[in-house]
Design an enzyme around this catalytic site. Structure first.
Site, short mmCIF file in Angstrom:
data_model
loop_
_atom_site.label_atom_id
_atom_site.label_comp_id
_atom_site.label_asym_id
_atom_site.label_seq_id
_atom_site.Cartn_x
_atom_site.Cartn_y
_atom_site.Cartn_z
N GLY A 1 2.38 3.08 1.01
CA GLY A 1 3.08 3.40 -0.23
C GLY A 1 3.38 2.17 -1.04
N GLY B 1 5.83 -0.38 -3.76
CA GLY B 1 7.19 -0.86 -3.94
C GLY B 1 7.66 -1.84 -2.89
CB CYS C 1 0.15 0.17 4.51
SG CYS C 1 0.04 -0.90 3.05
CG ASN D 1 -3.15 -1.75 -1.84
OD1 ASN D 1 -2.64 -2.70 -2.45
ND2 ASN D 1 -3.04 -0.50 -2.26
N GLY E 1 1.48 -6.17 -1.01
CA GLY E 1 2.03 -7.35 -1.64
C GLY E 1 3.32 -7.81 -1.00
CG HIS F 1 -4.90 0.95 4.40
ND1 HIS F 1 -4.18 2.07 4.02
CD2 HIS F 1 -4.34 -0.09 3.75
CE1 HIS F 1 -3.23 1.71 3.16
NE2 HIS F 1 -3.31 0.40 2.98
CD GLU G 1 -5.96 4.65 5.68
OE1 GLU G 1 -5.72 4.22 4.54
OE2 GLU G 1 -5.48 4.14 6.71
#
Length: 376
Positions: free
Chosen positions: A232, A234, A260, A302, A304, A350, A352
């Site tokens: 997710g 944020g 993640c 992915n 940050g 990830h 998946e």
């Protein structure tokens, strides 16, 4: 020819032409190094409120299709898109249209014809930052555009999971005969990719996908064999409700697996802190070391934000001893944590894929084995 500009928070301006919808898009400028998988990237909810800069020089070659999206309803979640050379036509037997047509349909403002490698070098040295894409009627004097960019909310301190999570629970049934399942998993949707429930379904698991606001009592009503924490967007430092929920799950002894953002949540629940990375990890060829086996997996990533920690670090928690299980071979960033007794584990990358390599897909099987061993 129409003009478009990519404006960065530090005042740097890149000039190109419109790609997709025209107007204004604000978000955090980040870059993705994947040479393929742009549809999966654009529809990944983890990219919410981000302007993605593609390092691959040509984008859009395979068009857009109805199978590869990673969000329900094929929604594009990126705030904006920056590419060097968009393909003028789609060349793939599954394509139902072009990438630009889909960007226009979903009103995603983009820019093409800029030196994307130059943008990436700038972000690598200066870090991900606030940015904006402006074209058509949104164009104005540079000082005004820079002011608009700087006025937007920072990703640091942004609580975004609730903005991308499902509003209502739904169930993804297992593959195979109707009504037959090996296990039931409660998956907390913090921005879940559609390929994750598919991975559970292929293993005969019924997956209840739940809103980010779900309580422990609501999870307990399902009597799940395991709990899953999804990816997710944020800042994980804002996700106090989910951290508290995770501690309740751990206290109840329910097997837990996170990916993640879910890795950062489990880490926080175990007592670790998080920080914002300079430019993050976003690509499909990032090497990760498993410190239990010494093996290296090539992974899709992915993120940050990351957990504070070091390779192999052991630490005490209210739920028993824990360890930093995985780190990135490139820079040592924490890529996984677990309880030593195996009841809970998570990875920053990830397994998946979608898009990306399948080196780490075995982690789904590891979760299945964990649930089977608990005999719930």
């Amino acid at each position: 020819m129409s003009k478009a500009v990519l404006v960065l928070e530090d005042g740097r301006v890149f000039t190109g032409r419109p790609f997709g919808a025209t107007g204004q898009a604000l978000g955090e400028a980040v870059f993705s190094t994947g040479m393929s998988g742009y549809q999966e990237t654009l529809t990944d909810p983890s990219y919410h409120r981000q302007i993605v800069v593609a390092t691959a020089p040509q984008i859009g070659n395979t068009g857009w299709n109805g199978e590869d999206s990673e969000s329900r309803g094929e929604r594009i979640w990126v705030a904006g898109y920056a590419v060097r050379d968009p393909s003028p036509r789609a060349s793939n037997w599954r394509a139902t249209g072009t990438l630009e047509d889909e960007l226009i349909r979903q009103r995603i403002v983009g820019i093409a014809g800029i030196d994307t490698r130059g943008v990436v070098r700038h972000l690598r040295s200066r870090g991900s930052m606030k940015a904006g894409v402006f074209s058509d009627g949104a164009l104005a004097e540079p000082a005004d555009l820079i002011a608009r960019v700087r006025a937007q909310q920072s990703m640091l301190g942004a609580d975004l999971a609730g903005e991308v999570s499902t509003a209502e629970p739904y169930v993804v049934e297992p593959d195979g005969p109707p009504g037959v399942s090996r296990f039931t998993v409660a998956a907390l949707d913090l921005g879940i990719k559609t390929n994750t429930p598919r991975n559970f379904a292929r293993r005969g698991i019924r997956c209840h996908v739940l809103p980010a606001s779900t309580t422990f009592e609501q999870i307990a009503e399902l009597n799940p064999h395991g709990v899953f924490l999804s990816n997710g967007p944020g800042d994980p430092a804002t996700a106090d409700h989910v951290v508290a929920l995770t501690r309740e799950v751990l206290g109840a002894g329910i097997p837990l697996f996170g990916i993640c953002f879910g890795n950062q949540i489990l880490g926080r629940a175990l007592g670790l802190s998080t920080y914002k990375m300079v430019f993050g990890h976003r690509g499909i060829n990032i090497p990760v070391v498993d410190h239990a086996t010494g093996r290296v997996a090539v992974t899709a990533q992915n993120h940050g934000f990351a957990l504070q920690g070091e390779a192999g670090q052991s630490f005490a928690t209210p739920f028993g001893p824990a360890v930093v299980s995985h780190t990135c071979a490139n820079d040592g960033v924490v890529e996984g944590v677990k309880l030593v007794d195996g009841r809970a584990f998570s990875v920053q990358y990830h397994p998946e894929a979608a898009a990306g390599p399948h080196d780490a897909e075995y982690l789904f099987d590891q979760f299945v084995e964990l649930m089977a061993g608990e005999g719930r």
